[in-house]
Design a protein around this motif. Structure first.
Motif, PDB file in Angstrom:
ATOM      1  N   ALA A   1      44.515  46.615  48.572  1.00  0.00           N
ATOM      2  CA  ALA A   1      45.171  46.769  49.867  1.00  0.00           C
ATOM      3  C   ALA A   1      44.536  47.889  50.672  1.00  0.00           C
ATOM      4  O   ALA A   1      44.609  47.883  51.913  1.00  0.00           O
ATOM      5  N   ALA A   2      43.927  48.838  49.985  1.00  0.00           N
ATOM      6  CA  ALA A   2      43.223  49.938  50.665  1.00  0.00           C
ATOM      7  C   ALA A   2      41.735  49.642  50.797  1.00  0.00           C
ATOM      8  O   ALA A   2      40.952  50.550  51.119  1.00  0.00           O
ATOM      9  N   ASP A   3      41.343  48.383  50.563  1.00  0.00           N
ATOM     10  CA  ASP A   3      39.943  47.966  50.604  1.00  0.00           C
ATOM     11  C   ASP A   3      39.100  48.744  49.591  1.00  0.00           C
ATOM     12  O   ASP A   3      37.967  49.129  49.873  1.00  0.00           O
ATOM     13  N   ARG A   4      39.675  48.945  48.426  1.00  0.00           N
ATOM     14  CA  ARG A   4      38.985  49.644  47.348  1.00  0.00           C
ATOM     15  C   ARG A   4      39.149  48.851  46.059  1.00  0.00           C
ATOM     16  O   ARG A   4      39.913  47.884  45.984  1.00  0.00           O
ATOM     17  N   LEU A   5      38.466  49.293  45.025  1.00  0.00           N
ATOM     18  CA  LEU A   5      38.499  48.641  43.723  1.00  0.00           C
ATOM     19  C   LEU A   5      38.977  49.624  42.664  1.00  0.00           C
ATOM     20  O   LEU A   5      38.480  50.750  42.582  1.00  0.00           O
ATOM     21  N   PHE A   6      39.979  49.190  41.862  1.00  0.00           N
ATOM     22  CA  PHE A   6      40.232  49.870  40.600  1.00  0.00           C
ATOM     23  C   PHE A   6      39.677  48.954  39.524  1.00  0.00           C
ATOM     24  O   PHE A   6      40.162  47.844  39.321  1.00  0.00           O
ATOM     25  N   PRO A   7      38.622  49.375  38.813  1.00  0.00           N
ATOM     26  CA  PRO A   7      37.803  48.425  38.058  1.00  0.00           C
ATOM     27  C   PRO A   7      38.298  48.049  36.675  1.00  0.00           C
ATOM     28  O   PRO A   7      37.744  47.118  36.072  1.00  0.00           O
ATOM     29  N   MET A   8      39.298  48.741  36.137  1.00  0.00           N
ATOM     30  CA  MET A   8      39.794  48.363  34.813  1.00  0.00           C
ATOM     31  C   MET A   8      40.287  46.920  34.846  1.00  0.00           C
ATOM     32  O   MET A   8      41.063  46.539  35.726  1.00  0.00           O
ATOM     33  N   SER A   9      39.814  46.112  33.885  1.00  0.00           N
ATOM     34  CA  SER A   9      40.223  44.705  33.827  1.00  0.00           C
ATOM     35  C   SER A   9      40.423  44.307  32.382  1.00  0.00           C
ATOM     36  O   SER A   9      39.534  44.492  31.541  1.00  0.00           O
ATOM     37  N   LEU A  10      41.610  43.767  32.084  1.00  0.00           N
ATOM     38  CA  LEU A  10      41.980  43.335  30.743  1.00  0.00           C
ATOM     39  C   LEU A  10      42.639  41.960  30.818  1.00  0.00           C
ATOM     40  O   LEU A  10      43.214  41.606  31.849  1.00  0.00           O
ATOM     41  N   GLY A  11      42.609  41.234  29.728  1.00  0.00           N
ATOM     42  CA  GLY A  11      43.286  39.947  29.695  1.00  0.00           C
ATOM     43  C   GLY A  11      44.777  40.075  29.915  1.00  0.00           C
ATOM     44  O   GLY A  11      45.418  39.155  30.429  1.00  0.00           O
ATOM     45  N   SER A  12      45.353  41.230  29.546  1.00  0.00           N
ATOM     46  CA  SER A  12      46.797  41.450  29.671  1.00  0.00           C
ATOM     47  C   SER A  12      47.173  42.200  30.942  1.00  0.00           C
ATOM     48  O   SER A  12      48.273  42.757  31.029  1.00  0.00           O
ATOM     49  N   GLU A  13      46.301  42.226  31.944  1.00  0.00           N
ATOM     50  CA  GLU A  13      46.522  43.100  33.096  1.00  0.00           C
ATOM     51  C   GLU A  13      47.791  42.766  33.884  1.00  0.00           C
ATOM     52  O   GLU A  13      48.302  43.612  34.616  1.00  0.00           O
TER      53      GLU A  13
END
Length: 474
Positions: free
Chosen positions: A123-135
């Motif tokens: 929403a702030a045009d940014r990326l939080f890069p942590m990605s998990l199958g259970s996200e």
């Protein structure tokens, strides 16, 4: 039951659960492997209420088990069977406190799901890069407590590298406000790092200030079929050498692992006609729009096809094709659960030793259980290979103790990882399931230091007892 009644006075009766029907979801892990008992489940609404509950437990001597989304695999958020503990659920601490797109930071409460944090960044045009199958269900406090990894560690690092500051309730109920958004702070001990990966044994994380990054504007995803792990490493080295840290993901799957997914997860299919021993899912990203990453990736893969390191490859031509490739990777846990009795491992070795480890560990498992099937999946760029051992369901009905079989298998796998300079836990944590193995891995000197830290912070031993490390003896 004094602690329960006083907790109701602090939180209100609706947020102190003691009926067995209400508490049941909090007392077992999602796989049903770990089960415990508790006096009650408490659900504070903010950090002040967490601190009040912790002070109450410290006063009475009641053990406290912090719990986020309860998506872990080592029993780190499940109480023991004595029924003496309170489980403290952080799910109501779910507010986004501050977004700073100029400073590229986001301050969130510990009960926010990882997906909610990703959405706030977007929403702030940014990326939080942590990605998990259970996200969709794991909570940010849990990812911090276990120093979670995920599929983007190659470019962005694990959770430890994504945290700028923390707010933590200490075992005596003191609220430490370390929510600093500073990129540089050279003022002594970096206390936040003691709590990242501590699994709630030193205090309870109630909020965090996280790093944000530019959103990727150019993305290319490819699925490769490979003749060997040695070939996979050659391909990975070529991609990294040519594209640098644009290589965001490099996920390896063995053919038995892919076959398990195809057999047990609806809506999946082979991206390639070729059936080879290994497959590599690669994603390349850049914040600049208009880069011809797919074309560059195709050129590099063509070089692999020429020299034989790549047997076949497909570059996604649409988001739907990329999503189908990612579904194969994110479905491995579901598929494995349906394939037999799962004995999972979270080992990591130096990247160059991955082929040796897989070969040696597979042979070691066969020596222990000839009837076992081994599948492999993991993050080839950081050496974190999950060697998953699948045992026949018939073993549940046999006289042979299942726990003893699993322990023998894990001991064999861990020996091979350690012999190659590796670790027994790269991203899942220790919890209760790996505590004995940790003591054997760390050695007396390192365990003594860890026990000393535990005793300094938690002299009563009330914070998530039985997990990670016990207090040092008197």
């Amino acid at each position: 039951m004094e602690v329960v009644e006083r907790a109701r006075a602090i939180l209100g009766p609706a947020h102190v659960l003691s009926d067995p029907t209400d508490t049941a979801p909090f007392l077992a892990d999602w796989r049903g492997r770990y089960r415990g008992a508790a006096l009650a489940v408490v659900r504070p609404a903010d950090a002040a209420q967490v601190a009040a509950i912790v002070r109450l437990c410290a006063e009475i001597g009641t053990p406290l088990v912090p719990q986020g989304g309860n998506t872990g695999v080592v029993g780190g958020a499940i109480p023991d069977a004595t029924g003496r503990s309170l489980v403290l659920s952080l799910s109501r601490l779910n507010r986004i406190r501050e977004t700073d797109p100029v400073g590229d930071s986001l301050t969130v409460e510990a009960g926010c799901t990882l997906a909610a944090v990703q959405a706030a960044a977007e929403a702030a045009d940014r990326l939080f890069p942590m990605s998990l199958g259970s996200e969709g269900s794991c909570q940010i406090g849990g990812t911090i407590a276990t120093n979670a990894g995920g599929t983007a560690v190659l470019r962005y690092g694990p959770m430890r590298d994504l945290v700028l500051g923390l707010e933590v309730v200490l075992p005596d109920g003191t609220l430490w406000n370390g929510l600093r958004a500073l990129r540089k702070d050279n003022t002594g001990y970096a206390l936040k790092h003691l709590f990242i990966g501590a699994e709630g044994t030193l205090g309870i994380v109630t909020a965090a200030t996280l790093k944000l990054f530019p959103r990727p504007r150019s993305v290319a995803t490819a699925f490769l079929a490979l003749p060997s792990l040695e070939a996979a490493l050659r391909v990975f080295a070529r991609l990294r050498g040519a594209l640098g840290d644009r290589v965001t993901t490099a996920e390896i799957l063995s053919e038995p692992q892919l076959a398990s997914v195809l057999a047990h997860v609806p809506g999946t299919g082979r991206p390639l006609a070729a059936v080879l021993p290994w497959y590599l899912l690669v994603e390349v990203t850049d914040p600049l729009a208009g880069l011809e990453l797919a074309e560059r990736l195709e050129d590099l893969l063509a070089e692999g096809l020429e020299d034989g390191s790549v047997a076949d490859a497909a570059v996604a031509r649409s988001q739907a094709q990329a999503a189908a490739m990612w579904k194969l990777r994110h479905s491995v846990s579901e598929a494995n659960r349906k394939s037999g009795i799962v004995v999972g491992h979270d080992t990591a070795v130096p990247v160059a030793r991955i082929p040796d480890f897989v070969a040696r560990a597979t042979a070691a498992v066969a020596a222990v259980r000839p009837d076992a099937r081994v599948v492999a999946v993991g993050h080839i760029g950081d050496g974190n290979i999950h060697l998953v051992v699948l045992l026949p369901e018939s073993l549940r009905a046999s006289a042979e103790p299942l726990d003893a079989v699993a322990q023998a298998i894990s001991a064999a796998v861990h020996r091979e990882a350690i012999a190659l300079g590796g670790t027994i836990s790269a991203e899942h944590g220790i919890g209760q399931g790996m505590r004995d193995a940790l003591a054997a891995f760390k050695g007396p000197a390192e365990m003594s230091l860890m026990q000393g830290i535990k005793r300094l912070f938690d002299p009563q031993g009330l914070m998530n007892p039985g997990k990670l490390v016990a207090p040092a003896p008197d």
